[in-house]
Design a protein around this motif. Structure first.
Motif, short mmCIF file in Angstrom:
data_model
loop_
_atom_site.label_atom_id
_atom_site.label_comp_id
_atom_site.label_asym_id
_atom_site.label_seq_id
_atom_site.Cartn_x
_atom_site.Cartn_y
_atom_site.Cartn_z
N ARG A 60 0.83 -1.21 0.00
CA ARG A 60 0.00 0.00 0.00
C ARG A 60 0.87 1.26 0.00
NH1 ARG A 60 -3.40 -1.73 3.19
NH2 ARG A 60 -2.58 -1.04 5.20
N LYS A 61 1.98 1.22 0.72
CA LYS A 61 2.90 2.37 0.73
C LYS A 61 3.50 2.60 -0.65
CE LYS A 61 4.20 1.73 5.58
NZ LYS A 61 5.30 1.38 6.52
N TYR A 62 3.87 1.51 -1.30
CA TYR A 62 4.45 1.65 -2.64
C TYR A 62 3.41 2.12 -3.65
CZ TYR A 62 8.89 -0.51 -1.34
OH TYR A 62 10.11 -0.77 -0.78
N TYR A 63 2.18 1.62 -3.54
CA TYR A 63 1.12 2.10 -4.42
C TYR A 63 0.89 3.59 -4.22
CZ TYR A 63 -0.70 -2.20 -6.52
OH TYR A 63 -0.85 -3.33 -7.28
N ASN A 64 0.83 4.02 -2.98
CA ASN A 64 0.64 5.44 -2.70
C ASN A 64 1.79 6.27 -3.24
OD1 ASN A 64 -1.75 4.95 -1.34
ND2 ASN A 64 -0.78 4.77 0.66
N ARG A 65 2.97 5.69 -3.19
CA ARG A 65 4.15 6.41 -3.64
C ARG A 65 4.20 6.56 -5.16
NH1 ARG A 65 10.29 4.20 -2.47
NH2 ARG A 65 11.41 5.69 -3.76
N TYR A 66 3.93 5.47 -5.88
CA TYR A 66 4.08 5.49 -7.33
C TYR A 66 2.79 5.82 -8.08
CZ TYR A 66 8.59 3.27 -6.48
OH TYR A 66 9.85 2.99 -6.04
N LEU A 67 1.66 5.38 -7.55
CA LEU A 67 0.40 5.56 -8.27
C LEU A 67 -0.33 6.81 -7.82
CD1 LEU A 67 -1.54 4.42 -10.35
CD2 LEU A 67 -2.58 3.04 -8.54
N PHE A 68 -0.45 6.99 -6.52
CA PHE A 68 -1.23 8.11 -6.01
C PHE A 68 -0.38 9.32 -5.61
CE2 PHE A 68 -3.62 4.21 -4.88
CZ PHE A 68 -4.67 4.40 -5.75
N ARG A 69 0.94 9.10 -5.46
CA ARG A 69 1.86 10.19 -5.14
C ARG A 69 1.43 10.96 -3.89
NH1 ARG A 69 6.70 9.69 -7.83
NH2 ARG A 69 6.29 8.93 -9.92
N CYS A 70 0.95 10.27 -2.89
CA CYS A 70 0.50 10.95 -1.69
C CYS A 70 1.33 10.59 -0.46
CB CYS A 70 -0.98 10.67 -1.41
SG CYS A 70 -1.33 8.93 -1.13
N CYS A 71 2.44 9.88 -0.70
CA CYS A 71 3.31 9.55 0.43
C CYS A 71 4.71 10.07 0.14
CB CYS A 71 3.37 8.05 0.67
SG CYS A 71 1.88 7.39 1.42
N ILE A 72 5.42 10.48 1.16
CA ILE A 72 6.79 10.95 1.01
C ILE A 72 7.69 9.77 0.67
CG2 ILE A 72 8.73 12.07 2.19
CD1 ILE A 72 6.69 13.47 3.95
N ARG A 73 8.58 9.98 -0.28
CA ARG A 73 9.50 8.90 -0.63
C ARG A 73 10.36 8.53 0.57
NH1 ARG A 73 10.45 7.90 -6.04
NH2 ARG A 73 9.26 9.17 -7.49
N SER A 74 10.49 7.28 0.81
CA SER A 74 11.31 6.81 1.91
C SER A 74 11.81 5.42 1.60
CB SER A 74 10.52 6.81 3.23
OG SER A 74 9.43 5.94 3.12
N ARG A 75 12.79 5.01 2.31
CA ARG A 75 13.35 3.68 2.12
C ARG A 75 12.66 2.70 3.06
NH1 ARG A 75 19.69 3.60 2.51
NH2 ARG A 75 19.20 1.47 1.88
N TYR A 76 12.24 1.56 2.46
CA TYR A 76 11.60 0.53 3.26
C TYR A 76 12.61 -0.60 3.46
CZ TYR A 76 7.60 3.15 1.71
OH TYR A 76 6.72 4.16 1.45
N ARG A 77 12.89 -0.88 4.68
CA ARG A 77 13.93 -1.85 5.00
C ARG A 77 13.31 -3.15 5.50
NH1 ARG A 77 17.04 2.15 8.90
NH2 ARG A 77 14.85 2.57 9.37
N THR A 78 14.13 -4.18 5.51
CA THR A 78 13.61 -5.48 5.91
C THR A 78 13.23 -5.55 7.37
OG1 THR A 78 15.87 -6.22 6.32
CG2 THR A 78 14.93 -6.73 4.17
N ARG A 79 13.70 -4.58 8.17
CA ARG A 79 13.33 -4.61 9.57
C ARG A 79 11.98 -3.99 9.84
NH1 ARG A 79 17.59 -0.15 12.07
NH2 ARG A 79 16.64 1.72 11.16
N ASP A 80 11.28 -3.54 8.77
CA ASP A 80 9.93 -3.02 8.93
C ASP A 80 9.07 -4.09 9.60
OD1 ASP A 80 7.45 -1.91 8.73
OD2 ASP A 80 7.72 -1.24 6.65
N SER A 81 8.37 -3.71 10.64
CA SER A 81 7.63 -4.68 11.44
C SER A 81 6.24 -4.94 10.93
CB SER A 81 7.54 -4.18 12.89
OG SER A 81 6.85 -2.94 12.95
N THR A 82 5.83 -4.31 9.81
CA THR A 82 4.49 -4.51 9.30
C THR A 82 4.36 -5.90 8.71
OG1 THR A 82 5.14 -3.57 7.19
CG2 THR A 82 4.14 -2.08 8.79
N PRO A 83 3.13 -6.48 8.74
CA PRO A 83 2.93 -7.82 8.18
C PRO A 83 2.82 -7.75 6.68
CG PRO A 83 0.87 -6.98 9.02
CD PRO A 83 1.91 -5.96 9.37
#
Length: 329
Positions: A281-304
Protein backbone atom coordinates in the motif's frame (compact mmCIF):
# COMPACT_ATOMS: atom_id res chain seq x y z
CA UNK A 1 -9.31 -2.37 -19.16
CA UNK A 2 -8.16 0.99 -17.78
CA UNK A 3 -8.59 -0.13 -14.16
CA UNK A 4 -6.86 -3.47 -14.74
CA UNK A 5 -3.95 -2.16 -16.80
CA UNK A 6 -3.33 0.60 -14.25
CA UNK A 7 -3.36 -1.76 -11.28
CA UNK A 8 -1.34 -4.59 -12.83
CA UNK A 9 1.07 -2.24 -14.57
CA UNK A 10 1.78 -0.43 -11.30
CA UNK A 11 2.27 -3.74 -9.48
CA UNK A 12 4.81 -4.96 -12.05
CA UNK A 13 6.62 -1.60 -11.92
CA UNK A 14 6.76 -1.65 -8.10
CA UNK A 15 8.38 -5.09 -7.94
CA UNK A 16 10.83 -4.42 -10.78
CA UNK A 17 11.79 -1.02 -9.37
CA UNK A 18 12.51 -2.17 -5.79
CA UNK A 19 15.11 -4.87 -5.19
CA UNK A 20 13.68 -5.52 -1.74
CA UNK A 21 10.54 -6.94 -3.35
CA UNK A 22 12.29 -9.23 -5.83
CA UNK A 23 11.64 -12.55 -4.17
CA UNK A 24 9.93 -15.81 -5.08
CA UNK A 25 6.32 -14.98 -4.11
CA UNK A 26 6.42 -11.52 -5.65
CA UNK A 27 7.90 -12.97 -8.85
CA UNK A 28 4.86 -15.24 -9.07
CA UNK A 29 2.53 -12.30 -8.39
CA UNK A 30 4.20 -10.37 -11.23
CA UNK A 31 3.74 -13.43 -13.45
CA UNK A 32 0.04 -13.39 -12.52
CA UNK A 33 -0.19 -9.70 -13.44
CA UNK A 34 1.53 -10.18 -16.80
CA UNK A 35 -0.99 -12.84 -17.76
CA UNK A 36 -3.82 -10.51 -16.73
CA UNK A 37 -2.30 -7.63 -18.71
CA UNK A 38 -2.22 -9.69 -21.90
CA UNK A 39 -5.88 -10.58 -21.52
CA UNK A 40 -6.95 -7.02 -20.71
CA UNK A 41 -4.98 -5.32 -23.50
CA UNK A 42 -5.93 -7.66 -26.32
CA UNK A 43 -9.12 -9.50 -25.37
CA UNK A 44 -11.23 -6.78 -23.73
CA UNK A 45 -11.26 -4.42 -26.77
CA UNK A 46 -11.95 -7.41 -29.02
CA UNK A 47 -14.96 -8.57 -27.00
CA UNK A 48 -16.29 -5.03 -26.60
CA UNK A 49 -16.29 -4.54 -30.38
CA UNK A 50 -17.79 -8.00 -31.07
CA UNK A 51 -20.68 -7.49 -28.64
CA UNK A 52 -21.15 -3.89 -29.74
CA UNK A 53 -21.59 -4.52 -33.47
CA UNK A 54 -24.27 -6.34 -35.43
CA UNK A 55 -21.82 -8.17 -37.69
CA UNK A 56 -18.57 -9.90 -36.81
CA UNK A 57 -15.89 -7.34 -37.73
CA UNK A 58 -12.73 -9.49 -37.58
CA UNK A 59 -11.13 -12.32 -39.52
CA UNK A 60 -10.42 -15.93 -38.54
CA UNK A 61 -7.07 -15.08 -36.95
CA UNK A 62 -8.60 -12.81 -34.31
CA UNK A 63 -11.34 -15.36 -33.69
CA UNK A 64 -8.75 -17.97 -32.79
CA UNK A 65 -6.31 -15.58 -31.12
CA UNK A 66 -8.85 -14.26 -28.63
CA UNK A 67 -9.91 -17.78 -27.61
CA UNK A 68 -6.25 -18.73 -27.26
CA UNK A 69 -5.53 -15.72 -25.03
CA UNK A 70 -8.46 -16.42 -22.72
CA UNK A 71 -7.37 -19.99 -22.05
CA UNK A 72 -3.71 -18.95 -21.82
CA UNK A 73 -4.55 -16.35 -19.17
CA UNK A 74 -6.72 -18.85 -17.30
CA UNK A 75 -3.89 -21.36 -17.24
CA UNK A 76 -1.31 -18.81 -16.11
CA UNK A 77 -3.64 -17.63 -13.34
CA UNK A 78 -4.57 -20.99 -11.83
CA UNK A 79 -1.10 -22.54 -12.18
CA UNK A 80 0.52 -19.45 -10.65
CA UNK A 81 -1.95 -19.54 -7.75
CA UNK A 82 -1.06 -23.20 -7.23
CA UNK A 83 2.64 -22.35 -7.23
CA UNK A 84 2.02 -19.52 -4.76
CA UNK A 85 0.12 -21.85 -2.47
CA UNK A 86 2.93 -24.39 -2.64
CA UNK A 87 5.45 -21.65 -1.84
CA UNK A 88 3.43 -20.70 1.25
CA UNK A 89 3.17 -24.36 2.22
CA UNK A 90 6.95 -24.77 2.06
CA UNK A 91 7.53 -21.49 3.92
CA UNK A 92 5.32 -22.61 6.80
CA UNK A 93 5.75 -26.38 6.95
CA UNK A 94 9.32 -26.81 5.64
CA UNK A 95 10.85 -23.30 5.91
CA UNK A 96 14.51 -24.28 5.81
CA UNK A 97 14.13 -26.16 2.51
CA UNK A 98 13.31 -22.88 0.74
CA UNK A 99 16.92 -21.78 1.03
CA UNK A 100 18.52 -24.87 -0.46
CA UNK A 101 19.79 -24.71 -4.00
CA UNK A 102 19.28 -21.65 -6.19
CA UNK A 103 15.89 -19.95 -5.60
CA UNK A 104 16.27 -17.68 -8.65
CA UNK A 105 16.84 -20.63 -10.97
CA UNK A 106 13.98 -22.60 -9.43
CA UNK A 107 11.46 -19.80 -9.80
CA UNK A 108 12.59 -19.14 -13.39
CA UNK A 109 11.95 -22.80 -14.22
CA UNK A 110 8.54 -22.69 -12.50
CA UNK A 111 7.49 -19.59 -14.48
CA UNK A 112 8.62 -21.13 -17.77
CA UNK A 113 6.74 -24.35 -17.01
CA UNK A 114 3.59 -22.37 -16.16
CA UNK A 115 3.64 -20.50 -19.48
CA UNK A 116 4.55 -23.52 -21.59
CA UNK A 117 1.83 -25.68 -20.00
CA UNK A 118 -0.76 -22.92 -20.39
CA UNK A 119 0.25 -22.31 -24.00
CA UNK A 120 -0.04 -26.00 -24.86
CA UNK A 121 -3.46 -26.32 -23.23
CA UNK A 122 -4.69 -23.23 -25.09
CA UNK A 123 -3.81 -24.73 -28.47
CA UNK A 124 -7.04 -26.74 -28.43
CA UNK A 125 -9.04 -23.49 -28.46
CA UNK A 126 -6.96 -21.99 -31.24
CA UNK A 127 -7.61 -25.10 -33.34
CA UNK A 128 -11.31 -25.58 -32.57
CA UNK A 129 -12.62 -22.02 -32.83
CA UNK A 130 -14.05 -21.44 -36.28
CA UNK A 131 -15.20 -18.34 -38.11
CA UNK A 132 -18.69 -19.02 -39.49
CA UNK A 133 -19.18 -17.46 -42.94
CA UNK A 134 -22.48 -17.10 -44.78
CA UNK A 135 -22.92 -15.56 -48.20
CA UNK A 136 -19.26 -14.61 -48.22
CA UNK A 137 -19.50 -12.58 -45.01
CA UNK A 138 -18.28 -13.52 -41.48
CA UNK A 139 -21.22 -14.03 -39.13
CA UNK A 140 -19.71 -15.02 -35.79
CA UNK A 141 -16.86 -16.88 -34.12
CA UNK A 142 -17.96 -20.33 -32.96
CA UNK A 143 -16.23 -22.66 -30.49
CA UNK A 144 -16.20 -25.67 -32.81
CA UNK A 145 -17.05 -26.47 -36.45
CA UNK A 146 -20.71 -27.17 -37.23
CA UNK A 147 -20.65 -30.98 -37.37
CA UNK A 148 -21.14 -34.01 -35.13
CA UNK A 149 -17.43 -34.24 -34.44
CA UNK A 150 -17.44 -30.63 -33.24
CA UNK A 151 -20.14 -31.25 -30.63
CA UNK A 152 -18.35 -34.31 -29.21
CA UNK A 153 -15.05 -32.49 -29.18
CA UNK A 154 -16.63 -29.52 -27.38
CA UNK A 155 -18.02 -31.70 -24.60
CA UNK A 156 -14.82 -33.63 -24.03
CA UNK A 157 -12.64 -30.52 -24.18
CA UNK A 158 -14.76 -28.52 -21.75
CA UNK A 159 -14.82 -31.31 -19.18
CA UNK A 160 -11.06 -31.84 -19.43
CA UNK A 161 -10.45 -28.08 -19.20
CA UNK A 162 -12.70 -27.85 -16.13
CA UNK A 163 -10.67 -30.59 -14.44
CA UNK A 164 -7.21 -29.33 -15.42
CA UNK A 165 -7.80 -25.59 -15.07
CA UNK A 166 -10.20 -25.49 -12.14
CA UNK A 167 -11.10 -28.54 -10.06
CA UNK A 168 -7.72 -30.31 -9.76
CA UNK A 169 -5.66 -27.14 -9.02
CA UNK A 170 -8.21 -25.99 -6.44
CA UNK A 171 -8.12 -29.41 -4.80
CA UNK A 172 -4.31 -29.21 -4.61
CA UNK A 173 -4.47 -25.67 -3.22
CA UNK A 174 -7.02 -26.82 -0.65
CA UNK A 175 -4.69 -29.63 0.47
CA UNK A 176 -1.83 -27.16 0.91
CA UNK A 177 -3.96 -24.88 3.06
CA UNK A 178 -5.25 -27.73 5.19
CA UNK A 179 -1.66 -28.80 5.88
CA UNK A 180 -0.67 -25.19 6.61
CA UNK A 181 -3.56 -24.77 9.02
CA UNK A 182 -2.60 -27.95 10.85
CA UNK A 183 1.04 -26.95 11.29
CA UNK A 184 0.16 -23.41 12.37
CA UNK A 185 -2.29 -24.65 14.99
CA UNK A 186 0.16 -27.31 16.11
CA UNK A 187 3.08 -24.86 16.38
CA UNK A 188 1.00 -22.46 18.45
CA UNK A 189 0.22 -25.26 20.90
CA UNK A 190 3.75 -26.63 21.13
CA UNK A 191 5.49 -23.50 22.35
CA UNK A 192 7.64 -23.67 25.53
CA UNK A 193 5.74 -24.45 28.74
CA UNK A 194 2.75 -25.53 26.64
CA UNK A 195 2.04 -21.87 25.81
CA UNK A 196 -0.82 -21.01 23.54
CA UNK A 197 -0.87 -18.30 20.91
CA UNK A 198 -0.48 -14.90 22.57
CA UNK A 199 0.46 -16.43 25.97
CA UNK A 200 3.99 -17.19 27.01
CA UNK A 201 5.51 -15.92 23.77
CA UNK A 202 7.75 -12.92 23.36
CA UNK A 203 6.96 -10.18 20.89
CA UNK A 204 9.24 -11.59 18.20
CA UNK A 205 7.63 -15.04 18.33
CA UNK A 206 4.14 -13.59 18.11
CA UNK A 207 5.18 -11.42 15.19
CA UNK A 208 6.54 -14.36 13.23
CA UNK A 209 3.41 -16.49 13.69
CA UNK A 210 1.14 -13.56 12.86
CA UNK A 211 3.16 -12.79 9.73
CA UNK A 212 2.79 -16.38 8.51
CA UNK A 213 -0.97 -16.25 8.95
CA UNK A 214 -1.27 -12.90 7.16
CA UNK A 215 0.92 -13.83 4.20
CA UNK A 216 -1.03 -17.04 3.65
CA UNK A 217 -4.21 -14.98 3.93
CA UNK A 218 -3.11 -12.79 0.99
CA UNK A 219 -2.60 -15.81 -1.25
CA UNK A 220 -5.87 -17.36 -0.09
CA UNK A 221 -7.71 -14.14 -0.99
CA UNK A 222 -6.36 -14.43 -4.55
CA UNK A 223 -7.68 -17.99 -4.74
CA UNK A 224 -11.13 -17.01 -3.43
CA UNK A 225 -11.34 -14.17 -5.95
CA UNK A 226 -10.36 -16.57 -8.72
CA UNK A 227 -13.15 -19.00 -7.80
CA UNK A 228 -15.77 -16.24 -7.57
CA UNK A 229 -14.81 -14.68 -10.91
CA UNK A 230 -14.14 -17.80 -13.00
CA UNK A 231 -16.82 -20.18 -11.70
CA UNK A 232 -19.66 -18.52 -13.72
CA UNK A 233 -17.62 -18.90 -16.89
CA UNK A 234 -16.98 -22.59 -16.25
CA UNK A 235 -20.68 -23.12 -15.51
CA UNK A 236 -21.63 -21.49 -18.79
CA UNK A 237 -19.18 -23.40 -21.03
CA UNK A 238 -20.18 -26.70 -19.43
CA UNK A 239 -23.89 -25.96 -19.85
CA UNK A 240 -23.34 -24.85 -23.45
CA UNK A 241 -21.63 -28.13 -24.30
CA UNK A 242 -24.33 -30.44 -22.90
CA UNK A 243 -27.60 -28.51 -23.07
CA UNK A 244 -29.80 -29.48 -26.02
CA UNK A 245 -32.77 -27.21 -25.40
CA UNK A 246 -31.24 -24.22 -27.15
CA UNK A 247 -29.76 -20.84 -26.36
CA UNK A 248 -32.22 -18.75 -24.30
CA UNK A 249 -32.17 -15.11 -23.27
CA UNK A 250 -31.21 -16.14 -19.73
CA UNK A 251 -28.09 -17.89 -20.93
CA UNK A 252 -27.20 -14.95 -23.16
CA UNK A 253 -27.27 -12.68 -20.12
CA UNK A 254 -25.41 -15.28 -18.06
CA UNK A 255 -22.75 -15.52 -20.78
CA UNK A 256 -22.18 -11.75 -20.80
CA UNK A 257 -22.06 -11.63 -16.99
CA UNK A 258 -19.59 -14.53 -16.85
CA UNK A 259 -17.32 -12.79 -19.36
CA UNK A 260 -17.44 -9.58 -17.30
CA UNK A 261 -16.53 -11.51 -14.14
CA UNK A 262 -13.67 -13.17 -16.03
CA UNK A 263 -12.23 -9.80 -16.99
CA UNK A 264 -12.91 -8.40 -13.50
CA UNK A 265 -10.60 -11.04 -12.04
CA UNK A 266 -7.78 -9.69 -14.20
CA UNK A 267 -8.30 -6.30 -12.53
CA UNK A 268 -8.92 -7.12 -8.89
CA UNK A 269 -5.72 -8.76 -7.59
CA UNK A 270 -3.56 -5.59 -7.40
CA UNK A 271 -6.28 -3.79 -5.46
CA UNK A 272 -6.76 -6.75 -3.13
CA UNK A 273 -3.02 -6.57 -2.50
CA UNK A 274 -3.37 -2.85 -1.79
CA UNK A 275 -5.86 -3.46 1.02
CA UNK A 276 -4.21 -6.59 2.44
CA UNK A 277 -0.55 -5.50 2.46
CA UNK A 278 0.49 -2.34 4.29
CA UNK A 279 3.92 -2.44 2.63
CA UNK A 280 2.53 -2.69 -0.90
CA UNK A 281 0.00 0.00 0.00
CA UNK A 282 2.90 2.37 0.73
CA UNK A 283 4.45 1.65 -2.64
CA UNK A 284 1.12 2.10 -4.42
CA UNK A 285 0.64 5.44 -2.70
CA UNK A 286 4.15 6.41 -3.64
CA UNK A 287 4.08 5.49 -7.33
CA UNK A 288 0.40 5.56 -8.27
CA UNK A 289 -1.23 8.11 -6.01
CA UNK A 290 1.86 10.19 -5.14
CA UNK A 291 0.50 10.95 -1.69
CA UNK A 292 3.31 9.55 0.43
CA UNK A 293 6.79 10.95 1.01
CA UNK A 294 9.50 8.90 -0.63
CA UNK A 295 11.31 6.81 1.91
CA UNK A 296 13.35 3.68 2.12
CA UNK A 297 11.60 0.53 3.26
CA UNK A 298 13.93 -1.85 5.00
CA UNK A 299 13.61 -5.48 5.91
CA UNK A 300 13.33 -4.61 9.57
CA UNK A 301 9.93 -3.02 8.93
CA UNK A 302 7.63 -4.68 11.44
CA UNK A 303 4.49 -4.51 9.30
CA UNK A 304 2.93 -7.82 8.18
CA UNK A 305 3.87 -7.04 4.60
CA UNK A 306 4.94 -9.09 1.68
CA UNK A 307 8.59 -8.19 2.36
CA UNK A 308 8.76 -9.53 5.91
CA UNK A 309 11.20 -12.34 6.59
CA UNK A 310 9.99 -15.69 7.76
CA UNK A 311 11.62 -17.57 10.58
CA UNK A 312 11.95 -21.14 11.66
CA UNK A 313 11.47 -22.19 15.24
CA UNK A 314 13.86 -24.83 16.46
CA UNK A 315 12.86 -26.47 19.69
CA UNK A 316 15.56 -27.26 22.14
CA UNK A 317 15.30 -28.89 25.49
CA UNK A 318 14.50 -25.70 27.39
CA UNK A 319 14.55 -22.85 24.86
CA UNK A 320 13.71 -21.86 21.32
CA UNK A 321 16.10 -20.36 18.76
CA UNK A 322 14.76 -18.04 16.08
CA UNK A 323 16.56 -18.58 12.78
CA UNK A 324 16.03 -15.73 10.35
CA UNK A 325 15.73 -16.38 6.66
CA UNK A 326 16.14 -14.08 3.72
CA UNK A 327 13.52 -11.47 2.97
CA UNK A 328 10.58 -12.96 1.11
CA UNK A 329 6.94 -12.30 0.27
Amino acid sequence: MIVGVTGNGTLVYIVLRNKLLRNVPNTLIVNLSIGDLLLLIFSVPYMAIVFGTKEYPFNAFFCKFNAYLQTLSLGVSIFTLTALSYDRYVAIVHPMSKHKGKPSLKIAIVVIVIWVASALIAISDAVSYTLVIQHGRPIFCHEVPYNDYGVSFLRVRNVIRLLILFIIPLFIIGCFYILMARILVKSSRQLPCEATFGQGMNTQQQRQIEARFKVAKVVLSFVVLFVICWLPRHIYVLWYAYDEEGFTEFWLIFKVVSICFMYAYSCVNPYALYFLSSQFRKYYNRYLFRCCIRSRYRTRDSTPALTNFNSTVRRGSTSMTMVKSNSEF
